[in-house]
Write an enzyme that holds these catalytic residues in place. Structure first.
Site, short mmCIF file in Angstrom:
data_model
loop_
_atom_site.label_atom_id
_atom_site.label_comp_id
_atom_site.label_asym_id
_atom_site.label_seq_id
_atom_site.Cartn_x
_atom_site.Cartn_y
_atom_site.Cartn_z
N CYS A 131 0.83 -1.20 0.00
CA CYS A 131 0.00 0.00 0.00
C CYS A 131 0.87 1.25 0.00
CB CYS A 131 -0.93 0.00 1.21
SG CYS A 131 -1.91 1.52 1.37
N GLU A 194 -4.75 -4.26 -3.76
CA GLU A 194 -4.65 -2.85 -4.14
C GLU A 194 -5.24 -2.64 -5.53
OE1 GLU A 194 -3.79 0.02 -2.96
OE2 GLU A 194 -3.12 -0.58 -0.98
#
Length: 206
Positions: A131, A194
């Site tokens: 992330c 993601e």
């Protein structure tokens, strides 16, 4: 090559998919529909609160002072991101109360929280690093041509200060982790989650 650098290199295919995603491209050139961005901000705020809780679990489970302080520093970084989201909510009229998490959001947050609660700290770092590093990379890649209403978002993640926060987590991963299947699996899964998060944000308008 460090462990964090090797994992990043080995997941270059997912990084390329993220950069090519229409949601990310739309942020970069300013063409993204405003409602899609508003929905993304609300979902991301929900995600970041879970990300902060994962850091909190990592703090509680830290076995040494350096790890504890590093995770605390990272938790402070999440607070700054949430302040950015709050400023967007205020200026764009985004309702942040009672956000209903999307399927992709829940998949990501449940993975992070379960990992932070049960896995070795090295695996926790591997699950959380994508992330941070991915957002820093996206910001840097989009920064030169950023225009329109999302330029502030791009500049936030292109800022060297954000890159340094990502590096703090990568250094933790390098110090605590070894190149194991569990570490590789957690990193790869986080990268795919993601991509799914951005994809879901774009398809929310369908």
């Amino acid at each position: 090559m460090t462990l964090a650098a090797q994992l990043w290199t080995d997941n270059a295919d997912v990084v390329a998919e993220v950069l090519a995603n229409p949601f990310v491209q739309g942020i970069g050139d300013g063409s993204l529909d405003r409602d899609l961005f508003a929905g993304y901000i609300a979902q991301d705020a929900f995600f970041l609160e879970s990300f902060a809780r994962a850091y909190g679990l990592a703090i509680a489970r830290s076995a040494d002072t350096d790890s504890l302080l590093s995770f605390a520093e990272l938790l402070n970084g999440v607070r700054e991101e949430l302040r950015l989201h709050a400023s967007y909510a205020a200026s764009w009229g985004i309702d942040m109360a009672g956000v209903v998490p999307a399927t992709a959001t829940l998949a990501y947050t449940e993975f992070l929280l379960a990992t932070a609660a049960t896995a070795d700290l090295a695996v926790v770092c591997a699950a959380m690093t994508p992330c941070m590093r991915l957002y820093a990379h996206v910001g840097t890649c989009l920064d030169a041509d950023a225009a329109g209403p999302y330029a502030q978002w791009v500049q936030t993640y292109a800022d060297p200060g954000f890159d340094e926060v990502a590096s703090v987590l990568e250094r933790l991963l390098d110090r605590l982790g070894d190149d194991t299947p569990a570490v590789r699996t957690a990193y790869r899964r986080a990268m795919r989650l993601e991509l799914a998060f951005f994809d879901a944000a774009f398809k929310a308008g369908d």
